[in-house]
Scaffold this motif. Structure first.
Motif, PDB file in Angstrom:
ATOM      1  N   ALA A  56       1.130  -1.010  -0.368  1.00 49.72           N
ATOM      2  CA  ALA A  56       0.217  -0.311   0.410  1.00 49.72           C
ATOM      3  C   ALA A  56       0.721   1.334   0.098  1.00 49.72           C
ATOM      4  N   HIS A  57       1.828   1.232   0.480  1.00 51.85           N
ATOM      5  CA  HIS A  57       2.918   2.707   1.188  1.00 51.85           C
ATOM      6  C   HIS A  57       3.282   2.406  -0.560  1.00 51.85           C
ATOM      7  N   GLN A  59       1.989   1.532  -3.677  1.00 56.38           N
ATOM      8  CA  GLN A  59       1.405   2.506  -4.815  1.00 56.38           C
ATOM      9  C   GLN A  59       0.837   3.463  -4.420  1.00 56.38           C
ATOM     10  N   ARG A  60       0.485   3.601  -2.998  1.00 57.24           N
ATOM     11  CA  ARG A  60       0.619   4.949  -2.521  1.00 57.24           C
ATOM     12  C   ARG A  60       1.147   6.131  -2.828  1.00 57.24           C
ATOM     13  N   LYS A 115      -3.673  -0.003 -11.889  1.00 51.89           N
ATOM     14  CA  LYS A 115      -3.080   0.477 -10.755  1.00 51.89           C
ATOM     15  C   LYS A 115      -2.466  -0.343  -9.950  1.00 51.89           C
TER      16      LYS A 115
END
Length: 409
Positions: A56-57, A59-60, A115
């Motif tokens: 998640a980090h 991807q952000r 994404k």
């Protein structure tokens, strides 16, 4: 702060193959990376949570994750960290587990077009022709070198099956396949996967002549080195049917004082500046930090509504005004009672709070059991069926474990 520095500051990174190059890739380019998840159960657990947070980090920060569901590798079984061979699963079980994983990963990862990707390595591993695979892939692996890796050395005394010996080749082939098809240049994994990651990097180099990279992250352990995510009743699962949101919240609410700041850094998206302020807290303030941790982690996995319900239920319990709506519960039947009563040791076993009557007796002798806030002082104490007329009784084990027991009609 870029994502590389963010991961380092949060204490997530354990090992890297080329720190300077990986830093440059993550801070100045958009990269495709992957993490593998073998579907060996029908739910992800706390041990997978940290991997999902890293994804998640990343991807952000604009990078593209590939989540590999190990429908092929799970048919072999990774020997890493195991003293015995894993139980063989049917293809149907593996597919069911993979479907469960997909739903849970979507809590943290955006799989919309472009994404992120979710692939199953069964798609390219199962159709392989064995002789071709040995000639094209196996030729690049040295048995002597493989036997120096800890994941194999620890198994040699008890026995390492030939099927497990193939696991490193299969995981390494995943990296080669993803590099060729998706230009994936970075594999991530827990620190126990270091040897498998190195195998993939070496294979890509030997076959293509190109350099790819590997990075492992910290295993989720307590300050004294024990793996986190285990309770007396088993693993802490991300599936609410296996570990309720309340139980999940309580697990994090009850972490040791020494672990709360580390967990806030690893398992929440709270700004590091806010966490550093909490690191200055002492005494009773640490309980407030633990509640923040429990709420944030539960919100990520189960949503804000369930996190708020779990927090409110926990506050009520610790205030001795328990509504118990979201508390873990057990329902007894009249058959569990003898002459209208059930001995407390039997009740504890039925509720799954102890594993044996001997454990129940020791717990009672130590003053560690209360029923509706009344301490149980004798191992021969019993709870009458009439006591359930109000709907339930609340069993308290130690200082932090609460359990609702009901009686069916």
């Amino acid at each position: 702060m870029g994502v590389f520095e963010e991961l380092k500051a949060r204490g997530m990174i354990a090992q890297m193959t080329n720190e300077e190059k990986i830093r440059d890739l993550l801070e100045n380019q958009q990269v495709t990376f992957y993490i593998g998840f073998d579907p060996t159960a029908d739910s992800l657990h706390v041990g997978h949570f940290l991997q999902m947070m890293v994804m998640a980090h990343m991807q952000r920060a604009g990078h593209r994750p590939i989540a590999i569901l190990g429908g092929g590798t799970a048919m072999v079984g990774d020997p890493t960290g195991k003293t015995d061979m894993r139980k063989m699963m049917t293809p149907e079980t593996i597919q069911h587990n993979a479907d469960c994983f997909k739903a849970q990963m979507r809590r943290l990862i955006d799989f919309s077009e472009g994404k992120a990707m979710m692939l199953n390595n069964a798609d390219w591993l199962l159709p392989l022709h064995y002789i071709d695979f040995l000639r094209e892939i196996g030729v690049h692996f040295s048995v002597n070198k493989m036997l120096t890796y800890e994941c194999f050395k620890t198994r040699l005394e008890r026995g390492l099956s030939f099927i497990e010996f193939n696991y490193m080749l299969m995981q390494s082939y995943d990296f080669l396949k993803l590099y060729q098809d998706q230009h994936c240049v970075l594999e991530l994994g827990g620190d126990d996967q270091w040897a498998n990651i190195l195998g993939g990097i070496d294979l890509v180099r030997r076959v293509t002549g190109k350099e790819v990279y590997g990075m492992t992250f910290t295993l989720l352990t307590t300050s004294d080195g024990r793996k986190m995510g285990k309770t007396e009743s088993g693993a802490v699962w991300l599936d609410p049917q296996k570990t309720s949101p309340y139980e999940f919240f309580q697990y994090w609410r009850n972490v040791d004082d020494a672990d709360v700041i580390k967990c806030l850094k690893l398992l929440t998206f709270l700004p590091l500046s806010q966490i550093e302020e909490m690191a200055k807290w002492e005494g009773s303030q640490l309980n407030a930090a633990k509640e923040v941790l429990a709420y944030e982690v539960t919100k990520i996995i189960h949503g804000e509504e369930e996190a708020a319900k779990a927090r409110d239920a926990a506050r009520a319990l610790f205030g001795a005004k328990a509504d118990a709506a979201d508390m873990p519960s057990t329902t007894l039947t009249p058959a569990d009672f003898t002459d209208g009563a059930i001995l407390v040791p039997d009740l504890l076993r039925k509720a799954g709070l102890v594993s044996s009557k001997g454990e129940a007796r020791r717990l009672i002798d130590q003053g560690g059991v209360s029923i509706d806030d009344e301490k149980v002082t004798s191992v021969t104490a019993a709870v009458l069926a009439a006591r359930f007329e109000k709907g339930h009784v609340i069993v308290k084990k130690g200082k932090k474990v609460f359990h609702k027991v009901l009686l069916s009609k």
